[in-house]
Every structure is written in structure tokens, then in C-alpha cells.
Motif scaffolding. Structure first.
Motif, PDB file in Angstrom:
ATOM      1  N   MET A  94       0.818  -1.182   0.000  1.00  0.00           N
ATOM      2  CA  MET A  94       0.000   0.000   0.000  1.00  0.00           C
ATOM      3  C   MET A  94       0.870   1.256   0.000  1.00  0.00           C
ATOM      4  N   GLN A  95       2.038   1.215   0.581  1.00  0.00           N
ATOM      5  CA  GLN A  95       2.886   2.402   0.649  1.00  0.00           C
ATOM      6  C   GLN A  95       3.489   2.762  -0.708  1.00  0.00           C
ATOM      7  N   LYS A  96       3.435   1.837  -1.662  1.00  0.00           N
ATOM      8  CA  LYS A  96       3.940   2.132  -3.002  1.00  0.00           C
ATOM      9  C   LYS A  96       2.833   2.640  -3.918  1.00  0.00           C
ATOM     10  N   ASP A  97       1.607   2.659  -3.426  1.00  0.00           N
ATOM     11  CA  ASP A  97       0.473   3.140  -4.207  1.00  0.00           C
ATOM     12  C   ASP A  97       0.567   4.662  -4.348  1.00  0.00           C
ATOM     13  N   PRO A  98       0.554   5.182  -5.574  1.00  0.00           N
ATOM     14  CA  PRO A  98       0.692   6.634  -5.766  1.00  0.00           C
ATOM     15  C   PRO A  98      -0.431   7.437  -5.098  1.00  0.00           C
ATOM     16  N   LEU A  99      -1.647   6.920  -5.124  1.00  0.00           N
ATOM     17  CA  LEU A  99      -2.750   7.642  -4.506  1.00  0.00           C
ATOM     18  C   LEU A  99      -2.574   7.722  -2.991  1.00  0.00           C
ATOM     19  N   PHE A 100      -2.068   6.663  -2.386  1.00  0.00           N
ATOM     20  CA  PHE A 100      -1.784   6.677  -0.951  1.00  0.00           C
ATOM     21  C   PHE A 100      -0.729   7.731  -0.626  1.00  0.00           C
ATOM     22  N   LEU A 101       0.299   7.821  -1.462  1.00  0.00           N
ATOM     23  CA  LEU A 101       1.347   8.814  -1.227  1.00  0.00           C
ATOM     24  C   LEU A 101       0.810  10.234  -1.368  1.00  0.00           C
ATOM     25  N   VAL A 102      -0.073  10.462  -2.337  1.00  0.00           N
ATOM     26  CA  VAL A 102      -0.676  11.784  -2.507  1.00  0.00           C
ATOM     27  C   VAL A 102      -1.516  12.135  -1.287  1.00  0.00           C
ATOM     28  N   VAL A 103      -2.303  11.169  -0.802  1.00  0.00           N
ATOM     29  CA  VAL A 103      -3.113  11.392   0.397  1.00  0.00           C
ATOM     30  C   VAL A 103      -2.213  11.737   1.582  1.00  0.00           C
ATOM     31  N   ALA A 104      -1.127  11.013   1.736  1.00  0.00           N
ATOM     32  CA  ALA A 104      -0.211  11.272   2.847  1.00  0.00           C
ATOM     33  C   ALA A 104       0.395  12.675   2.750  1.00  0.00           C
ATOM     34  N   VAL A 105       0.775  13.087   1.556  1.00  0.00           N
ATOM     35  CA  VAL A 105       1.358  14.421   1.365  1.00  0.00           C
ATOM     36  C   VAL A 105       0.337  15.505   1.690  1.00  0.00           C
ATOM     37  N   VAL A 106      -0.890  15.325   1.232  1.00  0.00           N
ATOM     38  CA  VAL A 106      -1.931  16.325   1.499  1.00  0.00           C
ATOM     39  C   VAL A 106      -2.231  16.396   2.992  1.00  0.00           C
ATOM     40  N   MET A 107      -2.251  15.243   3.665  1.00  0.00           N
ATOM     41  CA  MET A 107      -2.493  15.252   5.108  1.00  0.00           C
ATOM     42  C   MET A 107      -1.354  15.957   5.846  1.00  0.00           C
ATOM     43  N   MET A 108      -0.125  15.765   5.398  1.00  0.00           N
ATOM     44  CA  MET A 108       0.997  16.472   6.008  1.00  0.00           C
ATOM     45  C   MET A 108       0.896  17.978   5.746  1.00  0.00           C
ATOM     46  N   ALA A 109       0.387  18.351   4.570  1.00  0.00           N
ATOM     47  CA  ALA A 109       0.180  19.770   4.278  1.00  0.00           C
ATOM     48  C   ALA A 109      -0.850  20.368   5.229  1.00  0.00           C
TER      49      ALA A 109
END
Length: 66
Positions: free
Chosen positions: A1-16
Motif C-alpha cells: 500500500m505504501q507504493k500506491d501513488p494515490l496513498f502517497l498523494v493522500v499522505a502528502v496532502v495530510m501532512m500539508a
């Protein structure tokens, strides 16, 4: 799941969202003219970022369910 691009985008937005929240808390703590100038803008940025994060989380869940 950590290699999923959508998961990474969600994580970046949450950090923002967290970064904007910390900026808002910092400007509130600083007070004065800085707070008056940036308090409402920071709140708007946070609300928009949270809205985008919620939409992306829902999209992620929908994609993973199907």
C-alpha cells in the motif's frame, strides 16, 4: 500500500494540512499584526486542504473497494 501513488498523494496532502495547522497556531501564538494579517488566510488554506484530503481519502477507499 505504501507504493500506491494515490496513498502517497493522500499522505502528502495530510501532512500539508498539519503544516498549515501548525502555521495557524504559530501565528495565533505570535499575535499582533502578523496574526491579524494571516489568521483568516491560514484558516481558509486549512479548510481547503482538509476538503481536498477528505476527497482523496474517499477516492482511495472507493478505488481499494473495487
Amino acid at each position: 500500500m505504501q507504493k500506491d501513488p494515490l496513498f502517497l498523494v493522500v499522505a502528502v496532502v495530510m501532512m500539508a494540512v498539519v503544516g498549515i495547522l501548525l502555521f495557524g497556531i504559530g501565528s495565533f501564538a505570535k499575535g499582533g499584526a502578523f496574526n491579524k494579517k494571516y489568521a483568516n488566510k491560514a484558516m481558509r488554506w486549512r479548510i481547503i486542504a482538509q476538503f481536498i484530503a477528505v476527497l482523496l481519502i474517499l477516492l482511495f477507499v472507493l478505488v481499494r473497494r473495487s
